[in-house]
Design an enzyme around this catalytic site. Structure first.
Site, PDB file in Angstrom:
ATOM      1  N   GLY A  51     -37.319  -6.661  -2.806  1.00  0.00           N
ATOM      2  CA  GLY A  51     -38.559  -6.564  -2.166  1.00  0.00           C
ATOM      3  C   GLY A  51     -38.599  -5.663  -0.813  1.00  0.00           C
ATOM      4  O   GLY A  51     -38.582  -6.679   0.398  1.00  0.00           O
ATOM      5  N   TYR A  52     -38.264  -4.761  -0.527  1.00  0.00           N
ATOM      6  CA  TYR A  52     -38.254  -3.760   0.504  1.00  0.00           C
ATOM      7  C   TYR A  52     -39.309  -3.000   0.620  1.00  0.00           C
ATOM      8  O   TYR A  52     -40.039  -3.074   1.577  1.00  0.00           O
ATOM      9  CB  TYR A  52     -36.984  -3.110   0.602  1.00  0.00           C
ATOM     10  CG  TYR A  52     -35.509  -3.667   0.827  1.00  0.00           C
ATOM     11  CD1 TYR A  52     -35.630  -5.061   1.024  1.00  0.00           C
ATOM     12  CD2 TYR A  52     -34.266  -3.261   0.788  1.00  0.00           C
ATOM     13  CE1 TYR A  52     -34.371  -5.880   1.238  1.00  0.00           C
ATOM     14  CE2 TYR A  52     -33.223  -3.877   0.697  1.00  0.00           C
ATOM     15  CZ  TYR A  52     -33.112  -5.081   1.008  1.00  0.00           C
ATOM     16  OH  TYR A  52     -31.985  -5.832   1.255  1.00  0.00           O
TER      17      TYR A  52
ATOM     18  N   SER B  19     -37.698  -3.054  -8.789  1.00  0.00           N
ATOM     19  CA  SER B  19     -37.056  -2.751 -10.162  1.00  0.00           C
ATOM     20  C   SER B  19     -36.841  -4.184 -10.572  1.00  0.00           C
ATOM     21  O   SER B  19     -36.459  -5.137  -9.853  1.00  0.00           O
ATOM     22  CB  SER B  19     -35.687  -2.069  -9.963  1.00  0.00           C
ATOM     23  OG  SER B  19     -36.051  -0.938  -9.561  1.00  0.00           O
TER      24      SER B  19
ATOM     25  N   GLU C  83     -21.609  -0.215  -0.204  1.00  0.00           N
ATOM     26  CA  GLU C  83     -20.880   0.299  -1.270  1.00  0.00           C
ATOM     27  C   GLU C  83     -20.416   1.852  -0.748  1.00  0.00           C
ATOM     28  O   GLU C  83     -21.436   2.493  -0.110  1.00  0.00           O
ATOM     29  CB  GLU C  83     -21.768   0.504  -2.532  1.00  0.00           C
ATOM     30  CG  GLU C  83     -21.420   1.731  -3.480  1.00  0.00           C
ATOM     31  CD  GLU C  83     -19.772   1.530  -4.034  1.00  0.00           C
ATOM     32  OE1 GLU C  83     -19.528   0.262  -4.269  1.00  0.00           O
ATOM     33  OE2 GLU C  83     -19.192   2.401  -3.890  1.00  0.00           O
TER      34      GLU C  83
END
Lengths: 386, 370
Positions: free
Chosen positions: A119-120, A153, A236
């Site tokens: 939830g950004y 998502s 990453e």
């Protein structure tokens, strides 16, 4: 400079290859998949780069490269099923979490017991992520959250959400952001799925109406949520997985070129098509080698930060171009939808050409990557109003 | 797996950079470029530092290092836009070291390593076809000798070179190629200096009128041609990495200081974004050329595809970097006095040399099985 791996590293590669040969699911039945996930977990290849004391594999950087390369080459199933947990929720908890949080969440992420969502973004905080407004007030031992998240998502299938909320205002908009870990079944949370342009439904709006969250579910210090987010998003660095997936797409494009016709001749003989394929090839190889340069810096203990935006920018351009080139090579067949019976390659290029925003926009648009390169690497001044 | 430079290589880099900053700053580059295009004094100094002999083995007076080390030197040479026949001499020596007879090596390599012989390779012809099929310069048999008559229209550093390594055709089969060792003073050799767009890179026409090559003056085959084209492409990309980085540093420095609309223009995304793309492009052809150099040193099977990827991407992106360098400087970039145009011109030199983007992308496609 040496691009070869050591004998020990090559031995690890052989171990990975042997494992894949023995355990890779043949048909992908649920039973086979469950066995696969059990076996890779036993090997500690899920969370391979994580410290051993939290249940990770403690794998070195070169070994991580080998593991990812071999898995991608063999088109093996993923290592673990909790994608966002493994990608950034877990690393954030390992870096900033309390002992209790680590014990509560890390084993479940490694075992893939349930999904996490992120939830950004908010309706008014997309590229300008640090402007999040989702309201959060302290009430005794609880936080009370009221606001909205969007582009979340897999929100509809997730048990937990990692949430950025505003607990205060500081000198900079980056101050006063706090990170919370919240169960999705808490009273006051409503999920409304959003359909995307390919017709699929992978993301959603999430509404928070006086949602009460225990203080012990805060990740990191109050007001330090931005730091938690940034460190997680930079986790990453090698882009090995992306490179292998792009190489696979390029191989598919070459096959498509061989069986497609352009101006009455095989597309593979068309000089313009050949040049575009070669340009894609060169850029994928540049990404692979850039990734190895960043890894080498990491191995030497040098900080690697904004350089990863170089590969993100190239990847974004490639993902769009690949879909476009594939549809162009199909000629008039390129108008067919993915569900049509006569469509080449069972519609995978149609899907590609409609689903690139998931990777091109998610995680920072190409324009944001350019800002990061210009400001953090080239040292150009920020827009004072931004 | 280690994709970085050794301490020795980093030291070599800083020594080269220090020498050029002190001995050949930009006003000296201009003085040489607007004059003869070559400074015998500076060439003598860099020869004493061992630059021309870098990749020549120690038995023949060189330093015995590899292409990865050469890339380090060429990046700095390119960053300074240092006008010199370093690449040409190195390639001539590379050809002789790879395929020359022991007698030829003993006769020629020590002079090339010491910089007392300036070499150049004469491969490209008017047809702009790189590779064996593009070599049309014909030779006639005369007893054991070959007799060359024809021309090489654009030969790098032709006016300075003492020795040319000339690719010529020995028969009708596509790969019937050999190389001749042609001294400038030989009978029938003429050199016509030709001014270029880039004044820091000199070239000329090499005329050959019945130039006689004895048995000891001929060597190599089409495999050497392929090696030389890969080595040449790699060297030019390495030099371009330095030059493009210097162009980017100049332009982003200007964008931080130039005030318009009450703010540094570097605050505007319309300025930031092309600079970010420049950085991305340079990082990309830099990675590709490092790998190409490593492949040359290792005799790796990827040598040709690696060199072609690097040269294709450089030729595809460096010209735009030069154009953006000038354009982002506004009117100042258009002046002779300011340095921006030197980089635009270098890009125009680097683009076609040893094959342009179209040639190398086609080669990448073919080597990739298309």
């Amino acid at each position: 400079m040496d691009f070869d791996f050591t004998p020990e590293e090559e031995a690890f590669r052989a171990e990975v290859q042997a494992f894949i040969a023995e355990h890779k699911p043949k048909k992908g039945t649920p039973q086979e998949m469950a066995t696969w996930h059990e076996k890779v977990r036993e090997k500690r290849w899920v969370g391979f780069s994580w410290p051993k004391d939290v249940g990770g594999g403690g794998g070195g950087i070169a070994q991580q490269v080998i593991l990812k390369e071999e898995m991608a080459k063999a088109k093996a199933p993923s290592l673990g099923t909790c994608f966002m947990g493994l990608a950034w929720v877990g690393p954030s908890i390992i870096e900033y979490g309390t002992e209790e949080q680590k014990q509560q969440f890390i084993p479940d992420i490694l075992d893939g017991k349930y999904h996490w969502c992120t939830g950004y973004s908010e309706p008014d905080s997309g590229s300008d992520l640090a402007s999040v407004k989702c309201k959060c007030e302290r009430d005794g031992d609880e936080y009370v959250v009221t606001g909205q998240k969007i582009w979340t998502s897999i929100a509809m299938w997730s048990k937990w959400i990692i949430l950025l909320v505003r607990t205060g205002q500081g000198e900079s908009k980056h101050d006063g952001i706090t990170c919370l870990l919240v169960p999705m079944d808490t009273q006051g949370i409503t999920v409304r799925p959003i359909q995307n342009m390919s017709g699929g439904t992978m993301f959603a709006e999430v509404f928070f109406d006086e949602v009460r969250v225990p203080v012990e579910n805060r990740l990191g210090e109050e007001g330090q949520g931005w730091k938690v987010t940034i460190s997680a998003l930079a986790h990453e660095r090698s882009s090995i997985a992306e490179v292998t997936s792009l190489q696979r797409s390029l191989e598919g494009l070459r096959e498509l070129a061989r069986k497609s016709t352009k101006n009455g001749a095989p597309a593979a003989e068309d000089r313009g098509i050949r040049r575009r394929l070669a340009s894609i090839d060169a850029r994928i190889e540049a990404m692979r080698l850039n990734g190895m340069r960043f890894l080498t810096k990491q191995l030497k203990g040098e900080p690697v930060g904004a350089e990863t935006s170089v590969n993100k920018l190239t990847r974004a351009e490639l993902e769009v171009e690949i879909g476009e080139l594939a549809l162009e090579m199909q000629g008039s067949q390129g108008v067919l939808g993915a569900g049509s019976g006569a469509v080449p390659d069972r519609g995978k290029w149609q899907n590609h050409a409609l689903n690139w925003p998931e990777v091109v926009i998610g995680g920072g648009t190409p324009n944001i990557q350019k800002n990061i390169i210009a400001e953090r690497i080239l040292g150009l001044p920020k827009d004072p109003e931004a | 797996m280690n994709f970085g430079f050794s301490e020795e290589q980093e030291l070599l880099r800083s020594e080269v950079a220090k020498f050029l900053a002190e001995s050949c700053p930009m006003d000296e580059v201009r003085r040489i470029g607007e004059g003869p295009g070559f400074s015998p004094e500076l060439w003598g100094q860099v020869s004493e530092l061992g630059w021309p002999g870098l990749i020549i083995d120690e038995a023949h007076g060189g330093a015995g290092l590899g292409f990865v080390d050469l890339v380090v030197v060429l990046e700095e040479v390119g960053r300074a836009l240092f006008p010199s026949p370093l690449i040409s001499t190195t390639l001539a020596a590379h050809a002789i070291a790879r395929a020359g007879s022991p007698e030829q090596q003993a006769r020629l390599l020590p002079g090339l390593a010491a910089g007392t012989t300036i070499g150049s390779v004469a491969i490209a012809e008017a047809g702009d076809l790189h590779g064996a099929a593009g070599i049309t310069l014909a030779a006639e048999r005369n007893g054991d000798d070959w007799v060359l008559t024809g021309e090489k229209p654009v030969v790098a550093d032709a006016a300075q070179a003492d020795l040319f390594v000339v690719a010529f055709r020995t028969g009708e089969a596509e790969d019937a190629i050999a190389f001749g060792l042609v001294e400038k003073t030989a009978s029938g050799v003429s050199v016509e200096d030709r001014v270029g767009i880039d004044l820091t890179k000199r070239q000329g026409r090499l005329g050959l009128e019945g130039v006689r090559l004895g048995k000891g003056d001929v060597f190599g085959d089409s495999e050497l041609l392929s090696q030389l084209l890969d080595a040449g492409a790699t060297a030019v990309v390495a030099e371009s990495v330095g030059a493009a980085e210097a162009a980017l540093a100049l332009t982003s420095g200007y964008a931080k200081e130039r005030i318009q609309f009450g703010r540094p223009i570097g605050q505007f995304q319309a300025v930031k974004h092309p600079l970010a793309v420049m950085y991305r492009d340079i990082e990309s052809f830099k990675s590709l050329v490092y790998y190409a150099a490593w492949c040359i040193d290792e005799g790796h099977a990827d040598r040709s595809v690696a060199a072609s990827r690097a040269k294709a991407m450089m030729s595809d992106t460096f010209p735009q970097i030069g154009i953006d360098t000038v354009q982002l400087h506004g009117g100042m970039g258009y002046t002779w006095e300011y340095d921006a145009h030197l980089f635009l011109k270098r890009a125009k030199w680097a683009r076609p040399v040893f094959g342009d983007a179209d040639h190398h992308y086609e080669r990448v496609a073919a080597l990739g099985g298309l």
